[in-house]
Structures are given as C-alpha cells and as structure tokens.
Design an enzyme around this catalytic site. Sequence first.
Site, PDB file in Angstrom:
ATOM      1  N   CYS A  96      -6.504 -27.512   8.706  1.00  0.00           N
ATOM      2  CA  CYS A  96      -5.241 -26.811   8.950  1.00  0.00           C
ATOM      3  C   CYS A  96      -4.380 -27.568   9.962  1.00  0.00           C
ATOM      4  O   CYS A  96      -4.838 -28.490  10.639  1.00  0.00           O
ATOM      5  CB  CYS A  96      -5.498 -25.380   9.440  1.00  0.00           C
ATOM      6  N   ASP A 156       0.857  -1.184   0.000  1.00  0.00           N
ATOM      7  CA  ASP A 156       0.000   0.000   0.000  1.00  0.00           C
ATOM      8  C   ASP A 156       0.895   1.236   0.000  1.00  0.00           C
ATOM      9  O   ASP A 156       2.110   1.136   0.095  1.00  0.00           O
ATOM     10  CB  ASP A 156      -0.960  -0.016   1.189  1.00  0.00           C
ATOM     11  N   CYS A 215      -5.833 -27.643  13.556  1.00  0.00           N
ATOM     12  CA  CYS A 215      -6.993 -28.522  13.740  1.00  0.00           C
ATOM     13  C   CYS A 215      -6.633 -29.996  13.576  1.00  0.00           C
ATOM     14  O   CYS A 215      -7.289 -30.866  14.160  1.00  0.00           O
ATOM     15  CB  CYS A 215      -8.097 -28.122  12.769  1.00  0.00           C
ATOM     16  N   ASP A 269      -8.131  -7.485   1.574  1.00  0.00           N
ATOM     17  CA  ASP A 269      -7.078  -7.716   2.569  1.00  0.00           C
ATOM     18  C   ASP A 269      -7.532  -7.205   3.918  1.00  0.00           C
ATOM     19  O   ASP A 269      -8.396  -6.322   4.001  1.00  0.00           O
ATOM     20  CB  ASP A 269      -5.799  -6.973   2.175  1.00  0.00           C
ATOM     21  N   HIS A 301      -4.728 -21.142  11.773  1.00  0.00           N
ATOM     22  CA  HIS A 301      -6.119 -21.565  11.568  1.00  0.00           C
ATOM     23  C   HIS A 301      -6.961 -20.456  10.933  1.00  0.00           C
ATOM     24  O   HIS A 301      -7.694 -20.702   9.956  1.00  0.00           O
ATOM     25  CB  HIS A 301      -6.756 -21.983  12.894  1.00  0.00           C
ATOM     26  N   CYS A 308     -12.183 -28.152   9.485  1.00  0.00           N
ATOM     27  CA  CYS A 308     -10.951 -27.505   9.015  1.00  0.00           C
ATOM     28  C   CYS A 308      -9.822 -28.520   8.927  1.00  0.00           C
ATOM     29  O   CYS A 308      -9.697 -29.412   9.774  1.00  0.00           O
ATOM     30  CB  CYS A 308     -10.568 -26.370   9.958  1.00  0.00           C
TER      31      CYS A 308
END
Length: 374
Positions: A309, A96, A312, A269, A338, A307
């Site tokens: 991930c 940015d 998890c 974002d 996560h 999930c």
Amino acid sequence: MKKAVTYEFIHECKQTGARRGIIHTPHGDIQTPVFMPVGTQATVKSMTPEELKEEVGAQIILSNTYHLYLRPGQKIVKEAGGLHKFMNWDRPILTDSGGFQVFSLGELRTISEEGVDFKSHLDGSKHFFSPESVMKIEEDLGADIIMAFDECVEYPATYEYTKQSMERTTRWAKRCKEAHKTENQALFGIIQGGFYEDLRKQSAKDLISLDLPGYAIGGISVGEPKEKFLEMLYYTTPLMPKEKPRYLMGVGTPDYLIEATIAGIDMCDCVLPTRIARNGTALTWNGKIVVRNATYERDWRPLDEKCDCYACRNYTRAYIRHLIKSNEILGVRLLSIHNLKFLTNLMERVRIEIEKDNLLNFKNEFYKQYGYTK
C-alpha cells in the site's frame, strides 16, 4: 425484465465449500467474496474516492440511510443526482436501511407495527421510519443494493421477544417489497432470529418466499461470544439461496471474514479498519500492531513488510507513530489506507485459495501467522 443485481457462480472450494463468484450490478461487477468499506456519511473516513479505487482497490462501498436522512437529507442527495454523483463514486454502492442505527438508540426510540418513532442523536428532533418511508429514502439515495427495514435485537434477548421481532421483520420486508419501485436497484432481505436456530430457519424460509434478489444475515456479531457467532453463522448460511448473493452484516476482523467465507458468505462490511486507524492501530499479516506505542519510536520498518500500500511503500512505523502522537490527520489517513488495503488483499488471497481448493490450509497458516489461538 432484467434484474438489477445478479450472482454468477464460478467455483466452490473442495476443502471448505466456500464460494467464488461475481455479483453483477448497474455500476460494475464485484468479485466475491468481498470486504466492503463503510462510508457512513457518503465518505469512507479520511479517504478520497480515488484513493479507495487506486490505492485500496475497493469494489463497493456502503453508506448509511439513517445518517444521510438526518444530514444532508435524501432530497439533497437526490438533487445531486444520487449518491454516486454526490460523492463522486462510480462503482457499486450498498445502503443499509438504518434499522441497526435506529434500534441502537435505546430509549430514544419506540417500536410499533407501523414503524419506529425515534429522536435524532444530533439534536433530539423527532422522526419516524416505516418500511415505506425507508424505501423512499433509499430510492432517493440511489444505491445499487438497498436493504429492507428490519429490527436487530440485542444480545442476549429472550426467545419470546426475538420471535416477535423476527416475525415483524418479515412483515416489514413484505411491505418493503411492495413499496420498492426502482427497477435498477436490488432489495435485499435480512434474516433475523437472534441465536435461536428454529427462528433463524423460519425467518429464512419466510424471506426466501418473497423471492428477493439477495439476502443478508443480521443480528449476529452484536457482542456475543465467538463460539455463538460461529454456531449461528454456520447454521444460517446454508439456509440461504445458492443462486443469490449472501451478505453477512457488520463483520470485519480477519478471522471473522475467513470464517464467513468458509460458511458460504459472499459479502461482508465493517467500520473496523478506519475506526482502529483512528486509535493508532494497524492490521498486518503478523497480527495487529498499536503503532502509537513507544516501542515503535525508532522503528524504521514499514507497517507491514508484506504490504504494497501507499503507506508501506513510503513511510516508517516511527514516522506514522509521530503523526498519531501529534494528532496529525495524515497519520490517520495512512493507517486507514493501510488497513483497508490489508483487508482487500486478504480477500483477494481468499479468492485465489478458493479457486485452488486450498482455503482450509490457508486459514490454518494465516491463523498461526496472525497469532489467533483458534
């Protein structure tokens, strides 16, 4: 001359008009719509680049011009070979302009036509940003996509001030285009105009006349009611070119991501997933859970049974609660992995539903499951 960043349209959802596409960049392709994790200081907080790629599946990350200018300084980053080499990230990066951070300094900054005088939040030292100096900083940082220097007005703001600010943002965008010389970077303009439709329309028209490679919506999701956010989002997005990437800045809650997609946005974002991780909160398909709460002390389930991930697959809510309550870094890391993976999975699902012309049905099902009232 070959453009550094281009947009390839794939499919439009018949239910909603949401876009499925690919953004081509010098450091790889981005499947859209996409959520982009924020790495403010050349790092997504507590994450390694390998985790972001292999566990989270992040396609692109953001870094912050204001913060990297203050430390370590863009010259250091340039000497390192640019942000990609400095932070060991070989996928696309967006920086940015630092405009939002500068304008959030309040009394520590002064705006003029030439630019902004401001004091560092770190040590009070004096600095100056102009469209030209920001372009030089962003060129030194070396991201694939860079943002024009703009002014983000507060909510609420008067019509008169918002108009003055919007017109200055357009003049600054012209100066950014004239100053930007790096061919393998794409300069995006930022549509401003607050919550006034005629100002948004004029801003979009003026910026589109500059024929920049992509455009963003700035100045919403700044504390306004959700209905105001949705009103301006759905008004502004159709004003943006269909053949170029469309970016909504600063949005990361699941409902806002889905609404942005339905409006026709390609990129979003937000710092939200890692910020709430530091507060002991997890995003799940059944809504947010505050895992630091006592109710999870003997909860042997994963954060989210749907999930896949790392957190998890390997750890329980009870264990992660213990880590958070003990101020152990691992707890924040597991929640960050996560939450970032959850939003990555959400946007992957959104892309699938767009291709199936089923996004509206998915939205309604998700809202019901997540616990949203609207």
